[in-house]
Design a protein around this motif. Structure first.
Motif, mmCIF file in Angstrom:
data_model
loop_
_atom_site.group_PDB
_atom_site.id
_atom_site.type_symbol
_atom_site.label_atom_id
_atom_site.label_comp_id
_atom_site.label_asym_id
_atom_site.label_seq_id
_atom_site.Cartn_x
_atom_site.Cartn_y
_atom_site.Cartn_z
ATOM 1 N N LEU A 59 -2.124 -12.678 -3.888
ATOM 2 C CA LEU A 59 -3.227 -11.838 -3.399
ATOM 3 C C LEU A 59 -3.360 -10.513 -4.139
ATOM 4 N N SER A 60 -2.222 -9.905 -4.520
ATOM 5 C CA SER A 60 -2.287 -8.623 -5.235
ATOM 6 C C SER A 60 -2.982 -8.763 -6.578
ATOM 7 N N THR A 99 -2.747 -0.709 0.053
ATOM 8 C CA THR A 99 -1.878 0.397 0.481
ATOM 9 C C THR A 99 -0.956 -0.056 1.606
ATOM 10 N N ALA A 100 -1.543 -0.759 2.574
ATOM 11 C CA ALA A 100 -0.745 -1.237 3.711
ATOM 12 C C ALA A 100 0.363 -2.160 3.221
ATOM 13 N N ALA A 135 -10.175 -3.867 0.119
ATOM 14 C CA ALA A 135 -8.982 -4.295 -0.627
ATOM 15 C C ALA A 135 -8.025 -3.133 -0.891
ATOM 16 N N ARG A 136 -8.585 -1.941 -1.110
ATOM 17 C CA ARG A 136 -7.740 -0.785 -1.410
ATOM 18 C C ARG A 136 -6.820 -0.448 -0.242
ATOM 19 N N PHE A 162 4.477 -2.120 3.405
ATOM 20 C CA PHE A 162 5.147 -3.212 4.106
ATOM 21 C C PHE A 162 6.202 -3.906 3.231
ATOM 22 N N GLU A 163 5.886 -4.063 1.942
ATOM 23 C CA GLU A 163 6.762 -4.829 1.062
ATOM 24 C C GLU A 163 8.194 -4.273 0.992
ATOM 25 N N PRO A 164 8.369 -2.932 0.820
ATOM 26 C CA PRO A 164 9.741 -2.413 0.753
ATOM 27 C C PRO A 164 10.538 -2.671 2.027
#
Lengths: 160, 351
Positions: free
Chosen positions: A67-68, A17-18, A12-13, A22-24
């Motif tokens: 999910l976060s 991080t991935a 999960a860690r 990706f989000e920005p």
């Protein structure tokens, strides 16, 4: 895929991080989504999102990804659609009362959250699901929300 | 510190306002050790069947839980049972499960139930349909127990439906939730308690406790999180009929955790039924000593007639006798349960 879903929770860690990288990118593309039109972007982006998240999380495309906040274990895989924690029927071996050969998604969620930097989000009470969003893209929703919220944009969207 | 003192702490802060006309709420907030029991719903449309089942608890319990299709089996509805019982003046806890209804039906039922005199609501997710007598049914689960709490708290406190539409007279209900400290993920359970409190839970009725150390750990953790001052906790207890029944339960009833030692003790007893009751009595007495325990919830499936004896022998009511029909010193009050019960919620005196 069940085995991939389990692998993701164990890592999960890294997945977190991935996603944080990706989000920005998705958010920065907001002007592009605006130009294309969110309506038009919905289908192709939704397809990509569906394929990738189905593979990784057994995603059900509820359209309001948490999910976060759930240790990278999708709560929509719970037979009772529980989005706020496990029910009281979890078996002693940590498996599901409805699907006894599978692990409870919330047992996984708790383990996953303990590995994550932002694992504390598991303590937030989640709102009821908006069933109108079923099948729509969470990514575009995050991008749209961030651009709508700008300039106060602090990119704290909990969506994946 | 024993429970009574814990209750007293709360009396100062919590009696300032009541969220309902509930006798259970008054009992708890006054610092008494409360007793609730599960009422099995009849497979019948005869109101007398409900009254007969309630009568066996007369004078021993503060409130009765009307189950909502428990175990996903079809019976008389909890709203109907509570409405019938409130006519007589009984205090009831209406169980509401998310399995069978969506948010439109749930909100309508809660508002309607309050109009019919229901004061306490226990928000549950509900068992899966596959364990019940209608496994072919469609499971709804539009809300989960947590969002149900939020929704009902919204009806009551914000005076509006989820849609935002106003309610002129909101349902004044005392809100409860369930928790099971005995099943995984054990570390998460106290945090889940915290979440439910944040969502609006004021009291908790818990799963059967047969494992005291596990429960004590849960309570200690909850105390560290500062949760014990924010809610009333009523662990579940119940008499086991025999070692065989106990074994069956732990393998077939989801969420029930019975340690081997309990089964061994039953096996070694001459009269297993009596031993089961004795274990239950001892459990109630031990639970009472745990800080933060405000009462017990007795689930005596098919042994309802033994409940009075169990409570009597446990001695937890001390001199107090909970209200029952006919015990009310002001008979006219029976017809107006909405009135303030602060003086008449029990007929006995505090020990």
């Amino acid at each position: 895929m069940y085995s991939i879903r389990r692998w993701v929770v164990r890592h999960a860690r890294s997945v977190e991080t991935a996603y944080r990288m990706f989000e920005p990118v998705v958010i920065k593309l907001a002007p592009f989504w605006n130009w294309v039109g969110y309506q038009r972007a919905e289908k192709p982006v939704g397809q990509v999102e569906k394929l990738s998240k189905e593979l990784l999380f057994d995603c059900k495309m509820c359209g309001q990804c948490v999910l976060s906040a759930t240790g990278m274990s999708c709560p929509m895989n719970c037979p009772k659609s529980m989005r706020n924690g496990p029910c009281g029927g979890v078996l002693q071996n940590g498996h599901c009362e409805v699907l006894p050969d599978k692990r409870c998604v919330w047992v996984d969620a708790w383990e996953g959250s303990q590995k994550m930097q932002g694992g504390d989000q598991i303590h937030a009470v989640q709102l009821p699901v908006d069933h109108r969003l079923q099948g729509s893209s969470s990514w575009l929703r995050v991008a749209r929300k961030s651009s709508d919220d700008a300039p106060h944009n602090n990119q704290e969207g909990r969506d994946d | 510190m024993i429970n009574h003192e814990a209750g007293d702490d709360r009396r100062v802060t919590a009696t300032a306002s009541f969220s309902s006309a509930s006798r259970l709420e008054r009992t708890l907030k006054a610092g008494y050790f409360a007793v609730t029991s599960e009422l099995a719903p009849p497979d019948s449309a005869n109101p007398e069947d409900v009254y007969a089942r309630a009568r066996v608890f007369d004078g021993y319990v503060d409130s009765m839980n009307a189950t909502d299709g428990s175990g996903a089996n079809c019976h008389m509805s909890s709203v109907a049972m509570c409405a019938l019982l409130s006519r007589i003046g009984y205090d009831t806890v209406m169980q509401v499960s998310c399995r069978d209804r969506n948010r439109i039906a749930l909100q309508g039922d809660v508002v309607g139930a309050a109009a019919l005199g229901v004061n306490n609501i226990l928000c549950l997710t509900g068992d899966g349909v596959q364990v019940g007598d209608h496994p072919e049914a469609k499971p709804v689960f539009d809300l989960d127990s947590m969002s149900l709490l939020e929704v009902i708290a919204g009806l009551r406190d914000k005076q509006m439906f989820v849609s935002g539409r106003k309610i002129t007279d909101p349902p004044r209900v005392f809100l409860g939730a369930a928790e099971n400290p005995f099943v995984p993920p054990l570390d998460f359970r106290p945090y889940r308690l915290a979440k439910k409190i944040a969502a609006g839970a004021q009291f908790f009725q818990m799963q059967y406790c047969f494992d005291l150390p596990r429960f004590a750990t849960f309570m200690a953790r909850s105390r560290d999180l500062g949760l014990l001052e924010k809610c009333f906790i009523l662990p579940g207890v119940g008499p086991l009929a025999s070692a065989r029944a106990a074994n069956w339960m732990r393998h077939h009833v989801p969420g029930v955790h019975i340690p081997d030692a309990v089964i061994k003790r039953l096996e070694g007893a001459q009269d297993q039924k009596q031993e089961g009751r004795q274990i239950c009595i001892e459990m109630i007495q031990q639970l009472r000593e745990i800080q933060g325990v405000s009462g017990v919830h007795i689930m005596a499936h098919r042994q309802e007639s033994a409940v009075a004896e169990i409570i009597e022998k446990s001695g937890v009511l001390r001199e107090r006798q909970p209200w029952f029909p006919g015990s009310d010193p002001l008979p006219e009050e029976r017809h107006d349960v909405q009135r303030d019960h602060s003086l008449s919620f029990c007929t006995g005196r505090l020990s």
